[in-house]
Design a protein around this motif. Structure first.
Motif, PDB file in Angstrom:
ATOM      1  N   UNK A   1     -10.389  14.935  -6.869  1.00  0.00           N
ATOM      2  CA  UNK A   1      -9.704  14.256  -5.953  1.00  0.00           C
ATOM      3  C   UNK A   1     -10.327  12.884  -5.705  1.00  0.00           C
ATOM      4  N   UNK A   2      -9.774  11.809  -5.555  1.00  0.00           N
ATOM      5  CA  UNK A   2     -10.270  10.605  -5.119  1.00  0.00           C
ATOM      6  C   UNK A   2      -9.286   9.972  -4.319  1.00  0.00           C
ATOM      7  N   UNK A   3      -9.812   9.302  -3.068  1.00  0.00           N
ATOM      8  CA  UNK A   3      -8.999   8.718  -2.173  1.00  0.00           C
ATOM      9  C   UNK A   3      -8.345   7.223  -2.547  1.00  0.00           C
ATOM     10  N   UNK A   4      -7.619   7.283  -3.682  1.00  0.00           N
ATOM     11  CA  UNK A   4      -7.214   6.062  -4.404  1.00  0.00           C
ATOM     12  C   UNK A   4      -5.698   5.705  -3.890  1.00  0.00           C
ATOM     13  N   UNK A   5      -4.929   6.535  -3.430  1.00  0.00           N
ATOM     14  CA  UNK A   5      -3.443   6.611  -3.589  1.00  0.00           C
ATOM     15  C   UNK A   5      -3.104   5.627  -2.729  1.00  0.00           C
ATOM     16  N   UNK A   6      -3.664   5.091  -1.499  1.00  0.00           N
ATOM     17  CA  UNK A   6      -3.099   4.077  -0.843  1.00  0.00           C
ATOM     18  C   UNK A   6      -3.429   2.628  -1.419  1.00  0.00           C
ATOM     19  N   UNK A   7      -4.422   2.195  -2.302  1.00  0.00           N
ATOM     20  CA  UNK A   7      -4.562   0.890  -2.708  1.00  0.00           C
ATOM     21  C   UNK A   7      -4.034   1.055  -4.126  1.00  0.00           C
TER      22      UNK A   7
ATOM     23  N   UNK B   1      -1.709  -1.932  -5.805  1.00  0.00           N
ATOM     24  CA  UNK B   1      -2.281  -3.093  -5.937  1.00  0.00           C
ATOM     25  C   UNK B   1      -3.599  -3.107  -6.765  1.00  0.00           C
ATOM     26  N   UNK B   2      -4.465  -2.312  -6.991  1.00  0.00           N
ATOM     27  CA  UNK B   2      -5.386  -2.505  -8.064  1.00  0.00           C
ATOM     28  C   UNK B   2      -4.652  -2.564  -9.351  1.00  0.00           C
ATOM     29  N   UNK B   3      -3.733  -1.886  -9.679  1.00  0.00           N
ATOM     30  CA  UNK B   3      -2.961  -1.651 -10.992  1.00  0.00           C
ATOM     31  C   UNK B   3      -2.350  -3.277 -11.171  1.00  0.00           C
TER      32      UNK B   3
ATOM     33  N   UNK C   1      -5.857   9.977   3.710  1.00  0.00           N
ATOM     34  CA  UNK C   1      -5.945   9.514   2.254  1.00  0.00           C
ATOM     35  C   UNK C   1      -6.855  10.612   1.606  1.00  0.00           C
ATOM     36  N   UNK C   2      -7.920  11.371   2.210  1.00  0.00           N
ATOM     37  CA  UNK C   2      -8.621  12.207   1.533  1.00  0.00           C
ATOM     38  C   UNK C   2      -7.618  13.218   1.183  1.00  0.00           C
ATOM     39  N   UNK C   3      -6.942  13.972   2.254  1.00  0.00           N
ATOM     40  CA  UNK C   3      -5.999  15.082   1.775  1.00  0.00           C
ATOM     41  C   UNK C   3      -5.086  14.517   0.991  1.00  0.00           C
ATOM     42  N   UNK C   4      -4.549  13.612   0.731  1.00  0.00           N
ATOM     43  CA  UNK C   4      -3.510  13.047  -0.036  1.00  0.00           C
ATOM     44  C   UNK C   4      -4.161  13.043  -1.320  1.00  0.00           C
ATOM     45  N   UNK C   5      -5.434  12.589  -1.693  1.00  0.00           N
ATOM     46  CA  UNK C   5      -5.985  12.658  -2.724  1.00  0.00           C
ATOM     47  C   UNK C   5      -6.189  14.112  -3.382  1.00  0.00           C
ATOM     48  N   UNK C   6      -6.250  15.017  -2.445  1.00  0.00           N
ATOM     49  CA  UNK C   6      -6.686  16.467  -3.217  1.00  0.00           C
ATOM     50  C   UNK C   6      -5.026  17.020  -3.509  1.00  0.00           C
TER      51      UNK C   6
ATOM     52  N   UNK D   1       0.836  -1.162   0.002  1.00  0.00           N
ATOM     53  CA  UNK D   1      -0.112   0.088   0.159  1.00  0.00           C
ATOM     54  C   UNK D   1       0.857   1.223  -0.060  1.00  0.00           C
ATOM     55  N   UNK D   2       0.477   2.427  -0.495  1.00  0.00           N
ATOM     56  CA  UNK D   2       1.205   3.383  -0.682  1.00  0.00           C
ATOM     57  C   UNK D   2       2.479   3.274  -1.885  1.00  0.00           C
ATOM     58  N   UNK D   3       2.306   2.317  -2.499  1.00  0.00           N
ATOM     59  CA  UNK D   3       3.496   2.112  -3.422  1.00  0.00           C
ATOM     60  C   UNK D   3       3.762   3.335  -4.299  1.00  0.00           C
ATOM     61  N   UNK D   4       4.748   3.400  -4.734  1.00  0.00           N
ATOM     62  CA  UNK D   4       5.423   4.862  -5.135  1.00  0.00           C
ATOM     63  C   UNK D   4       4.340   5.529  -5.852  1.00  0.00           C
ATOM     64  N   UNK D   5       4.268   6.739  -5.319  1.00  0.00           N
ATOM     65  CA  UNK D   5       3.061   7.779  -5.829  1.00  0.00           C
ATOM     66  C   UNK D   5       3.874   8.575  -6.990  1.00  0.00           C
TER      67      UNK D   5
END
Length: 599
Positions: free
Chosen positions: A305-311, A314-316, A580-585, A291-295
């Protein structure tokens, strides 16, 4: 997929001349010959037909043939006549119609398919992405509204979520269609209301099963190989067994979690033997991205913005495996919790409708959550009308969130502890202004509004995930967010949604006899080990992002208030929901500043 929709107006062809090349790849016209629907879409994701008076295109997954669609259009004389069509076809799609000089454009109730609109060269133009319209008008970002996207858990509440961060662009209200006249004037028209919650469990379970079977059939229409998440939970497992009945080539993908408290693999393995003809792929523990792999490698969606940075990584990884296995569609169980897990708001609404019949359920719920008498009374107290509830929610924006259960129209709104005073004041003012306009909820019953809004939050995430999937040649599918599935769940009596013995009694009843083992599962997977592994590995990268924060430079967040979250010790991962929400923004702001590589 991406597209724009023009009215039957001479101005349309002028706008077409300034469209980006990608949006002019495919062109459908009005009967007049003027441009109507332009963009990019897979040939498998469009059903179109016409009659003497109407032309309709369904973009997405729709369980209807062109011949049947053409037959149903024979009686259509106005855009309003398309209501029955929109309200009956299984699947998830945009409906775009041209009828006697007027245009109708709409998405889904969940907003997994959404329509945005604005004014370009004096006429109303619609699109599936707000950035397409912003590019035509040269509009910038509405920076004031960024504060609303720091709110948790879902960002801006209803109806503030309808205003895009791109200036001059609005999202279509769910349950409405956009009507555009030949002169370019646009207006929203309501066509859908939620069903009454009056169907018994037996009849409701049959409706849910029929709706899910229709949803799977819509996905199977043009796909030779279809893949699905196979977590071991009842939501994704149900989709796998439904797909196995409809589709000859099914690929399941299980992502093995770390930690001894996560028993998903045990349940997935139990069910595998009952799917002998499927190909079962597993990402073994510790072999996939954390999780949080290289952003820094992330391509971002410009919609918002969407809170998708954490997963995301893995989704990819899962989507890449699906593509390598030959799948062209991949299904997720997103939305199952929101439809079938009864919240305390459901109990509240039931107790208001049927005080005596609810006593047994109240006692069981109070016992499960260890409520005191005072807590029980507080949870069952009257909920204020929506506009008053919305206005008064601003008084608690900076309060600490109480985890575990909430009763209300929507989950309580909270700003993160690192939001500046100015950001909080802006969010509070915008919410109070919206409340002063006396907005109506989606249903007078709080639990129905709550369910619809929760599914819409999922629809927002699915839109972002779909654009990630497109990079791998995959169409992402979330059948639980389909309109027909949502309607079937909303129609079931409140007392039948609540059970002291089943986490999701309605879905269990619907899948009984088809899905083995997991219907009586009483555990919920724990992902904390994976979370902490990802945080340990990427903490410094996350902090580097914070130190170079656009949000901080705009005066919306205080970096020193974030440090204890990133570097402190926590009992669980819940403090990271607002992070995660802040990170998405933050990541979205960076993508708008540097659009190269963005979606």
């Amino acid at each position: 997929m991406k597209f724009v929709v023009f009215p039957d107006s001479p101005e349309a062809d002028r706008i077409r001349n300034i469209l980006p090349t990608a949006l002019g790849e495919k062109v459908l016209t009005h009967r007049s010959g003027r441009s109507w629907l332009l963009g990019q879409w897979p040939g498998s994701d469009i059903v179109q037909a016409e009659s003497a008076h109407a032309r309709v295109a369904l973009l997405g997954t729709a369980a209807i043939t062109e011949a049947t669609l053409a037959e149903r259009l024979r009686q259509v004389r106005s855009v309003r006549d398309l209501d029955s069509l929109a309200g009956s076809i299984p699947g998830s799609f945009h409906l775009i119609g041209s009828v006697n000089g007027k245009v109708r454009a709409q998405g889904s109730i969940s907003t997994a398919r959404q329509i945005f609109y604005g004014t370009v060269m004096g006429i109303t133009v619609a699109a599936d992405r707000p950035q397409s319209l912003a590019e035509l008008t040269g509009a910038g970002i509405d920076e004031e509204r960024l504060a609303l996207h720091l709110l948790t858990p879902f960002g801006a509440p209803w109806p503030l979520n309808e205003v895009s961060l791109w200036k001059g662009v609005r999202a279509l209200t769910p349950g409405h269609y956009l009507e555009i006249s030949a002169d370019g004037a646009g207006r929203q028209v309501g066509w859908w209301t939620p069903p009454e919650a009056e169907v018994s469990l037996a009849d409701g379970a049959a409706r849910v099963r029929d709706a899910l079977e229709g949803a799977i059939a819509a996905r199977s229409r043009e796909a030779r190989v279809i893949s699905s998440d196979f977590s071991g939970g009842v939501d994704s497992t149900s989709l796998c067994f439904l797909a196995a009945r409809k589709h000859s080539e099914l690929v399941t993908i299980h992502y093995e979690a770390s930690g001894s408290l996560n028993d998903d693999k045990l349940w997935a393995d139990l069910c595998k033997s009952d799917l002998p003809h499927a190909r079962h792929l597993t990402v073994p523990r510790g072999t996939g991205p954390t999780l949080y792999s290289p952003l820094s490698e992330t391509r971002l969606d410009l919609e918002g913005p969407a809170p998708l940075a954490r997963p995301r990584a893995r989704i990819e990884h899962v989507l890449r495996l699906a593509a390598e296995a030959g799948a062209t569609r991949h299904m997720q169980g997103t939305g199952g919790d929101e439809l079938f897990f009864a919240t305390t708001t459901c109990l509240h609404s039931f107790s208001r409708q049927h005080p005596r019949r609810s006593i047994r359920h109240i006692r069981a719920t109070a016992s499960r959550y260890r409520w005191s008498l005072a807590t029980t009374v507080r949870q069952l107290s009257a909920i204020k009308p929506y506009a008053r509830w919305l206005a008064q929610s601003t008084d608690q924006l900076t309060d600490q969130r109480v985890w575990g259960y909430e009763t209300g129209w929507e989950p309580s709104l909270r700003m993160p502890p690192w939001a500046t005073k100015e950001a909080v004041q802006t969010a509070r003012r915008l919410i109070r202004e919206a409340a002063a306009a006396d907005p109506e909820p989606f249903s007078p019953l709080p639990v129905q509004h709550e369910m619809i809004r929760a599914v819409q939050a999922n629809g927002w995430i699915i839109r972002g995930l779909s654009r990630i999937a497109e990079q791998f040649g995959i169409l992402l599918e979330a059948p639980y967010t389909d309109d027909r599935v949502l309607e079937s769940a909303l129609s079931i009596r409140l007392e039948d949604r609540i059970s002291p013995t089943h986490m999701k009694p309605v879905l269990a009843a619907a899948m009984r006899g088809l899905v083995p083992h997991v219907l009586d599962r009483q555990t919920k997977a724990d992902g904390s080990t994976d979370f902490y592994e990802g945080l340990r590995k990427h903490r410094q990268e996350l902090w580097a992002l914070c130190e170079d924060s656009h949000l901080a430079r705009m005066g919306l967040i205080d970096l020193e208030a974030i440090r204890p979250v990133l570097f402190g010790e926590h009992v669980d991962a819940r403090p990271f929901m607002p992070f995660d929400s802040t990170l998405g923004v933050e990541l979205w702001l960076r993508s708008t500043a540097n659009r190269e590589g963005a979606m």
